[in-house]
Design a protein around this motif. Structure first.
Motif, PDB file in Angstrom:
ATOM      1  N   ARG A   1      17.566  -4.272 -15.540  1.00  0.00           N
ATOM      2  CA  ARG A   1      16.444  -4.072 -16.452  1.00  0.00           C
ATOM      3  C   ARG A   1      16.660  -4.879 -17.718  1.00  0.00           C
ATOM      4  NH1 ARG A   1      15.606  -0.313 -20.843  1.00  0.00           N
ATOM      5  NH2 ARG A   1      13.433  -0.493 -21.464  1.00  0.00           N
TER       6      ARG A   1
ATOM      7  N   PHE B   1      10.987   4.933  -4.464  1.00  0.00           N
ATOM      8  CA  PHE B   1      10.246   4.079  -3.555  1.00  0.00           C
ATOM      9  C   PHE B   1       9.580   4.876  -2.445  1.00  0.00           C
ATOM     10  CE2 PHE B   1      11.242  -0.272  -4.696  1.00  0.00           C
ATOM     11  CZ  PHE B   1      12.341  -0.125  -5.525  1.00  0.00           C
ATOM     12  N   GLY B   2       8.469   4.347  -1.963  1.00  0.00           N
ATOM     13  CA  GLY B   2       7.886   4.838  -0.728  1.00  0.00           C
ATOM     14  C   GLY B   2       8.674   4.300   0.456  1.00  0.00           C
TER      15      GLY B   2
ATOM     16  N   TYR C   1       4.475   4.943 -14.294  1.00  0.00           N
ATOM     17  CA  TYR C   1       4.354   3.509 -14.112  1.00  0.00           C
ATOM     18  C   TYR C   1       4.400   3.293 -12.591  1.00  0.00           C
ATOM     19  CZ  TYR C   1       5.346   2.313 -19.037  1.00  0.00           C
ATOM     20  OH  TYR C   1       5.308   2.157 -20.411  1.00  0.00           O
TER      21      TYR C   1
ATOM     22  N   TYR D   1       6.061  -3.869  -4.575  1.00  0.00           N
ATOM     23  CA  TYR D   1       7.034  -4.920  -4.326  1.00  0.00           C
ATOM     24  C   TYR D   1       6.852  -5.434  -2.902  1.00  0.00           C
ATOM     25  CZ  TYR D   1       9.747  -3.525  -8.452  1.00  0.00           C
ATOM     26  OH  TYR D   1      10.157  -3.249  -9.728  1.00  0.00           O
TER      27      TYR D   1
ATOM     28  N   PHE E   1      20.830  -1.051 -11.675  1.00  0.00           N
ATOM     29  CA  PHE E   1      20.681  -0.036 -10.636  1.00  0.00           C
ATOM     30  C   PHE E   1      21.250  -0.593  -9.331  1.00  0.00           C
ATOM     31  CE2 PHE E   1      17.746   2.510 -13.150  1.00  0.00           C
ATOM     32  CZ  PHE E   1      17.167   1.571 -13.988  1.00  0.00           C
TER      33      PHE E   1
ATOM     34  N   LYS F   1      11.331  -5.410 -21.344  1.00  0.00           N
ATOM     35  CA  LYS F   1      10.236  -5.396 -20.381  1.00  0.00           C
ATOM     36  C   LYS F   1      10.166  -4.048 -19.678  1.00  0.00           C
ATOM     37  CE  LYS F   1      10.364 -10.356 -19.740  1.00  0.00           C
ATOM     38  NZ  LYS F   1      10.332 -11.491 -18.790  1.00  0.00           N
ATOM     39  N   THR F   2       9.055  -3.862 -18.984  1.00  0.00           N
ATOM     40  CA  THR F   2       8.808  -2.563 -18.366  1.00  0.00           C
ATOM     41  C   THR F   2       9.286  -2.469 -16.934  1.00  0.00           C
ATOM     42  OG1 THR F   2       6.593  -3.326 -17.801  1.00  0.00           O
ATOM     43  CG2 THR F   2       6.820  -2.040 -19.823  1.00  0.00           C
TER      44      THR F   2
ATOM     45  N   LEU G   1      18.274   4.973  -4.202  1.00  0.00           N
ATOM     46  CA  LEU G   1      19.058   4.723  -5.400  1.00  0.00           C
ATOM     47  C   LEU G   1      20.418   5.373  -5.254  1.00  0.00           C
ATOM     48  CD1 LEU G   1      19.148   3.592  -8.313  1.00  0.00           C
ATOM     49  CD2 LEU G   1      18.313   5.826  -9.071  1.00  0.00           C
TER      50      LEU G   1
ATOM     51  N   PHE H   1       4.327   0.457  -9.214  1.00  0.00           N
ATOM     52  CA  PHE H   1       4.700  -0.900  -8.856  1.00  0.00           C
ATOM     53  C   PHE H   1       4.450  -1.132  -7.368  1.00  0.00           C
ATOM     54  CE2 PHE H   1       7.165  -1.528 -12.759  1.00  0.00           C
ATOM     55  CZ  PHE H   1       7.475  -0.225 -13.108  1.00  0.00           C
TER      56      PHE H   1
ATOM     57  N   GLU I   1      13.365   4.068 -16.247  1.00  0.00           N
ATOM     58  CA  GLU I   1      13.045   3.045 -15.257  1.00  0.00           C
ATOM     59  C   GLU I   1      13.589   3.327 -13.875  1.00  0.00           C
ATOM     60  OE1 GLU I   1      12.115   1.607 -19.041  1.00  0.00           O
ATOM     61  OE2 GLU I   1      14.070   2.319 -18.353  1.00  0.00           O
ATOM     62  N   LYS I   2      14.079   4.530 -13.636  1.00  0.00           N
ATOM     63  CA  LYS I   2      14.576   4.849 -12.309  1.00  0.00           C
ATOM     64  C   LYS I   2      13.396   4.851 -11.358  1.00  0.00           C
ATOM     65  CE  LYS I   2      17.537   8.187 -12.032  1.00  0.00           C
ATOM     66  NZ  LYS I   2      18.141   9.536 -11.949  1.00  0.00           N
ATOM     67  N   LEU I   3      13.454   3.999 -10.357  1.00  0.00           N
ATOM     68  CA  LEU I   3      12.353   3.854  -9.415  1.00  0.00           C
ATOM     69  C   LEU I   3      12.526   4.755  -8.204  1.00  0.00           C
ATOM     70  CD1 LEU I   3      11.979  -0.041  -9.377  1.00  0.00           C
ATOM     71  CD2 LEU I   3      10.280   1.571 -10.197  1.00  0.00           C
TER      72      LEU I   3
ATOM     73  N   PHE J   1       6.536  -2.313  -0.515  1.00  0.00           N
ATOM     74  CA  PHE J   1       6.972  -1.023  -1.038  1.00  0.00           C
ATOM     75  C   PHE J   1       6.201  -0.673  -2.300  1.00  0.00           C
ATOM     76  CE2 PHE J   1      10.566  -0.113   1.641  1.00  0.00           C
ATOM     77  CZ  PHE J   1      11.041  -1.349   2.048  1.00  0.00           C
TER      78      PHE J   1
ATOM     79  N   THR K   1      23.024   4.478 -11.369  1.00  0.00           N
ATOM     80  CA  THR K   1      22.493   3.761 -12.526  1.00  0.00           C
ATOM     81  C   THR K   1      23.658   3.478 -13.464  1.00  0.00           C
ATOM     82  OG1 THR K   1      20.399   4.968 -12.341  1.00  0.00           O
ATOM     83  CG2 THR K   1      20.866   3.854 -14.441  1.00  0.00           C
TER      84      THR K   1
ATOM     85  N   TYR L   1      21.091   0.051  -5.157  1.00  0.00           N
ATOM     86  CA  TYR L   1      20.354   0.706  -4.081  1.00  0.00           C
ATOM     87  C   TYR L   1      21.022   0.393  -2.748  1.00  0.00           C
ATOM     88  CZ  TYR L   1      16.470   1.084  -7.435  1.00  0.00           C
ATOM     89  OH  TYR L   1      15.683   1.357  -8.525  1.00  0.00           O
TER      90      TYR L   1
ATOM     91  N   SER M   1      13.483   2.673   3.535  1.00  0.00           N
ATOM     92  CA  SER M   1      13.241   2.362   2.128  1.00  0.00           C
ATOM     93  C   SER M   1      14.559   2.239   1.363  1.00  0.00           C
ATOM     94  CB  SER M   1      12.369   3.443   1.515  1.00  0.00           C
ATOM     95  OG  SER M   1      11.965   3.071   0.222  1.00  0.00           O
ATOM     96  N   LEU M   2      14.436   1.951   0.091  1.00  0.00           N
ATOM     97  CA  LEU M   2      15.604   1.834  -0.766  1.00  0.00           C
ATOM     98  C   LEU M   2      15.957   3.195  -1.341  1.00  0.00           C
ATOM     99  CD1 LEU M   2      14.072  -1.018  -0.909  1.00  0.00           C
ATOM    100  CD2 LEU M   2      15.489  -1.403  -2.915  1.00  0.00           C
TER     101      LEU M   2
ATOM    102  N   PHE N   1       8.257   3.877 -19.652  1.00  0.00           N
ATOM    103  CA  PHE N   1       9.214   3.105 -20.442  1.00  0.00           C
ATOM    104  C   PHE N   1      10.340   4.005 -20.913  1.00  0.00           C
ATOM    105  CE2 PHE N   1      10.036  -0.909 -22.384  1.00  0.00           C
ATOM    106  CZ  PHE N   1      10.855  -0.611 -23.470  1.00  0.00           C
ATOM    107  N   GLY N   2      11.562   3.548 -20.708  1.00  0.00           N
ATOM    108  CA  GLY N   2      12.724   4.346 -21.048  1.00  0.00           C
ATOM    109  C   GLY N   2      13.223   5.179 -19.890  1.00  0.00           C
TER     110      GLY N   2
ATOM    111  N   ALA O   1      12.314  -3.633 -13.776  1.00  0.00           N
ATOM    112  CA  ALA O   1      13.616  -4.179 -13.441  1.00  0.00           C
ATOM    113  C   ALA O   1      13.425  -5.288 -12.406  1.00  0.00           C
ATOM    114  CB  ALA O   1      14.519  -3.084 -12.894  1.00  0.00           C
TER     115      ALA O   1
END
Lengths: 115, 114
Positions: free
Chosen positions: A97, B104-105, B32, B36, A34, A101-102, A46, B34, B100-102, B90, A49, A36, A43-44, B97-98, A104
Motif C-alpha cells: 500500500r 475477496f470474492g 471501498y 481485479y 499484505f 493512495k486508496t 489474506l 474493487f 485497506e485489508k481486502l 475478482f 499484514t 496472500y 480466491s486469495l 481509507f485506513g 494496494a
C-alpha cells in the motif's frame, strides 16, 4: 508508477527446507504490505499484514512460526516459509500500500512447489 | 465485517457481446470496492475502484462498474468482449481509507467464445 516486484516467480524446494520470498515496492514507499495465499482455482486468502518496523499481524489460523514475515524497510517485505511441506505448495502473492493512495498494488506472485 | 459474493464461477460470452460479472457485498461500514483481473500465474491488476465518489466508475480496458447501495451490488460490465478479456476476475471490498485489508470474492472465470 506503483510497481511491486515479487521474487522469485517460481521456486521448487525439498520438504523440510525453508524458502524466502521477497516483495519490493519499486517506486513508492509501502507503509503496509499484505501477504496472500491462493490455492488452485480459488480466491486469495489474506495471511498477514505487515507494517514497516513492527511485527506482522497474522490472520486466524495462520501459523506465525511457519510463515515468518519481515518488513524491515519501506520498500521490502519478506515471507519465509520454514520447514516447508508439500501442503505448503501454493501461489503466494504480496501487495503493498502506497500511503498516499486508496488501493494496494500487487506483485506478480510466487508459485511454490514443495517436493 | 465484510464479505463479497460473486455469482457465477464461470461466465462465457461471445466475442463482441456484453460482459456482465456480478458482485454483491456486505459491509458494516461504508465500503471501498474493487475489481481485479488475474491472468494465469500472475498477480492481480486493478481494473477499477469505488471509493465513495461517483457511483459509476470507469476503469481500464473499457470496463466499468456501478455502485448500487440499495442493492449492495457492484457489477462489472463491458459493452463488447474481446478475446484478451479472458481471465479470472475478482471483486473485493475493504473498510475504507485506513483499513485497506481486502476481502475477496471467490472469483469468476471469464471465457470468450470466438
Amino acid at each position: 508508477g506503483a510497481v511491486v516486484s515479487q521474487h522469485p516467480s517460481r521456486v521448487i524446494c525439498k520438504s523440510g527446507t525453508s524458502v524466502k520470498i521477497e516483495c519490493r515496492s519499486l517506486d513508492f514507499q509501502a507503509t503496509t504490505m499484505f501477504w496472500y495465499r491462493q490455492f488452485p482455482k480459488q480466491s486469495l486468502m489474506l495471511m498477514a499484514t505487515s507494517n514497516e518496523g513492527s511485527k506482522a499481524t497474522y490472520e486466524q489460523g495462520v501459523e506465525k512460526d511457519k510463515f515468518l514475515i519481515n518488513h524491515a524497510s519501506l520498500t521490502l517485505s519478506t515471507l519465509t516459509v520454514t520447514s516447508a511441506h508439500p501442503e505448503d505448495s501454493s501461489f503466494y502473492i504480496c501487495s503493498a500500500r502506497d500511503g498516499r493512495k486508496t488501493e494496494a498494488f500487487f506483485g506478480q506472485g510466487t508459485r511454490l512447489t514443495v517436493v | 465485517a465484510q464479505s463479497v459474493t460473486q455469482l457465477g464461477s464461470h461466465v462465457s460470452v461471445s466475442e463482441g457481446a456484453l460482459v456482465l460479472l456480478r458482485c454483491n457485498y456486505s459491509s458494516s461500514v461504508p465500503p471501498y470496492l474493487f475489481w481485479y483481473v488475474q491472468y494465469p500465474n500472475q498477480g492481480l491488476q486493478l481494473l477499477l475502484k469505488y471509493t465513495s465518489a461517483a457511483t459509476l466508475v470507469k476503469g481500464i480496458n473499457g470496463f466499468e462498474a456501478e455502485f448500487k447501495k440499495s442493492e449492495t451490488s457492484f457489477h462489472l460490465t463491458k459493452p463488447s468482449a474481446h478475446m484478451s478479456d479472458a481471465a479470472e476476475y475478482f471483486c473485493a471490498v475493504s473498510g475504507g481509507f485506513g483499513n485497506e485489508k481486502l476481502t475477496f470474492g471467490t472469483g469468476t472465470r471469464l471465457t470468450i467464445i470466438p
